[in-house]
Design a protein around this motif. Structure first.
Motif, PDB file in Angstrom:
ATOM      1  N   ILE A 127     -43.901  49.149 -33.491  1.00  0.00           N
ATOM      2  CA  ILE A 127     -44.171  47.716 -33.393  1.00  0.00           C
ATOM      3  C   ILE A 127     -43.487  47.184 -32.141  1.00  0.00           C
ATOM      4  N   PRO A 128     -44.225  46.518 -31.243  1.00  0.00           N
ATOM      5  CA  PRO A 128     -43.608  46.034 -30.000  1.00  0.00           C
ATOM      6  C   PRO A 128     -42.673  44.859 -30.243  1.00  0.00           C
ATOM      7  N   ASP A 129     -41.772  44.643 -29.295  1.00  0.00           N
ATOM      8  CA  ASP A 129     -40.778  43.581 -29.397  1.00  0.00           C
ATOM      9  C   ASP A 129     -41.146  42.393 -28.519  1.00  0.00           C
ATOM     10  N   TYR A 130     -40.760  41.209 -28.967  1.00  0.00           N
ATOM     11  CA  TYR A 130     -40.603  40.090 -28.067  1.00  0.00           C
ATOM     12  C   TYR A 130     -39.284  40.333 -27.337  1.00  0.00           C
ATOM     13  N   THR A 131     -39.245  40.131 -26.032  1.00  0.00           N
ATOM     14  CA  THR A 131     -38.029  40.412 -25.275  1.00  0.00           C
ATOM     15  C   THR A 131     -37.831  39.370 -24.175  1.00  0.00           C
ATOM     16  N   LYS A 184     -34.082  40.475 -28.068  1.00  0.00           N
ATOM     17  CA  LYS A 184     -35.372  40.961 -28.536  1.00  0.00           C
ATOM     18  C   LYS A 184     -35.593  40.590 -29.991  1.00  0.00           C
ATOM     19  N   SER A 185     -36.838  40.760 -30.446  1.00  0.00           N
ATOM     20  CA  SER A 185     -37.177  40.552 -31.850  1.00  0.00           C
ATOM     21  C   SER A 185     -38.518  41.220 -32.112  1.00  0.00           C
ATOM     22  N   LYS A 186     -38.691  41.810 -33.282  1.00  0.00           N
ATOM     23  CA  LYS A 186     -39.946  42.467 -33.614  1.00  0.00           C
ATOM     24  C   LYS A 186     -41.087  41.451 -33.701  1.00  0.00           C
ATOM     25  N   SER A 187     -42.264  41.873 -33.246  1.00  0.00           N
ATOM     26  CA  SER A 187     -43.433  40.991 -33.237  1.00  0.00           C
ATOM     27  C   SER A 187     -44.235  41.095 -34.531  1.00  0.00           C
ATOM     28  N   SER A 222     -43.422  50.593 -26.123  1.00  0.00           N
ATOM     29  CA  SER A 222     -43.383  50.624 -27.589  1.00  0.00           C
ATOM     30  C   SER A 222     -44.082  51.833 -28.188  1.00  0.00           C
ATOM     31  N   GLY A 223     -45.045  52.405 -27.451  1.00  0.00           N
ATOM     32  CA  GLY A 223     -45.777  53.543 -28.002  1.00  0.00           C
ATOM     33  C   GLY A 223     -46.483  53.156 -29.284  1.00  0.00           C
ATOM     34  N   PRO A 236     -45.872  40.028 -27.075  1.00  0.00           N
ATOM     35  CA  PRO A 236     -44.796  41.026 -27.051  1.00  0.00           C
ATOM     36  C   PRO A 236     -44.939  42.017 -25.902  1.00  0.00           C
ATOM     37  N   ASP A 237     -43.856  42.663 -25.565  1.00  0.00           N
ATOM     38  CA  ASP A 237     -43.808  43.659 -24.500  1.00  0.00           C
ATOM     39  C   ASP A 237     -44.224  45.010 -25.067  1.00  0.00           C
ATOM     40  N   THR A 238     -45.376  45.499 -24.643  1.00  0.00           N
ATOM     41  CA  THR A 238     -45.923  46.752 -25.194  1.00  0.00           C
ATOM     42  C   THR A 238     -45.713  47.944 -24.261  1.00  0.00           C
TER      43      THR A 238
END
Length: 220
Positions: free
Chosen positions: A38-42, A106-109, A34-35, A29-31
């Motif tokens: 939860i980071p996203d797949y993008t 995108k989608s949550k990891s 995200s802080g 995922p792209d961090t």
């Protein structure tokens, strides 16, 4: 269609046509932004707007966007609301339009178990060109820019800090032509020409370098 201040009650499924993945974060995922969240797949997906199947897909997105905006305006009680674009011009490294169009998906990891509070990681469901499930396969451990494929999406109309618009969530990915583990851009792309030097000799050959991907720029 029912609408609240935050999202459509009804969501729409849509299969993209074949496109080119740009700056994909589909395995890791792209961090970057995200802080503590939860980071996203993008990924961005780039399309040729002149292709008939592309226009069919884009029109489906546009109609959903228009219906959502109308419902939001009626519910909020304003004839004009801040609006964000869901289909944009693709830009080159100099910020100039390439003539192609792009969407961002995108989608949550990971997801949080409402009962236990535990955070469980999840991988995106991946299929190859033949439709075989390749989720977690070692030869799909990297998916780089230039890969072509399709995605099954869930379209959701919602309000974000930059306005009302369509968010496109990834349900599953089909990889048609995989690009992974290659340099992509060559020396000429960066303005280098061939020179005589010791680094061209076999005894000075460098060991393979780690790959660092930052905002879609691959460095070696």
């Amino acid at each position: 269609m029912a609408y609240t201040a935050t999202n459509f009650v009804e969501k729409m499924k849509a299969m993209t046509c074949k496109g080119t993945f740009k700056w994909p974060h589909l395995i890791v995922p792209d961090t970057r932004f995200s802080g503590d969240a939860i980071p996203d797949y993008t990924s961005n997906i780039v399309f040729d707007p002149d292709a008939a199947d592309v226009q069919e897909f884009l029109n489906k997105v546009r109609k959903f966007d228009e219906a959502g905006y109308a419902a939001a305006s009626k519910t909020v009680g304003k004839s004009s609301l801040p609006r964000r674009q869901c289909i944009k011009d693709d830009l080159d490294a100099d910020g100039e339009p390439t003539g192609l169009v792009a969407i961002k998906v995108k989608s949550k990891s990971a997801f949080k178990d409402r009962r236990t509070g535990a955070v469980n990681e999840r991988s995106l469901k991946l299929f190859n060109a033949k439709g075989t499930d390749v989720t977690g396969a070692s030869n799909y451990a990297q998916i780089w820019s230039g890969t072509t494929g399709k995605m099954q999406l869930t379209l959701d109309y919602n309000k974000a800090p930059n306005g009302y618009g369509v968010t496109m969530y990834i349900d599953a990915v089909q990889v048609i032509d995989l690009v992974a583990g290659s340099g992509g851009r060559d020396a000429g792309d960066f303005g280098f020409s061939a020179e005589v030097g010791t680094s061209s000799e076999p005894e000075f050959a460098a060991a393979p370098a780690a790959v660092v991907e930052d905002e879609g720029v691959m460095e070696f």
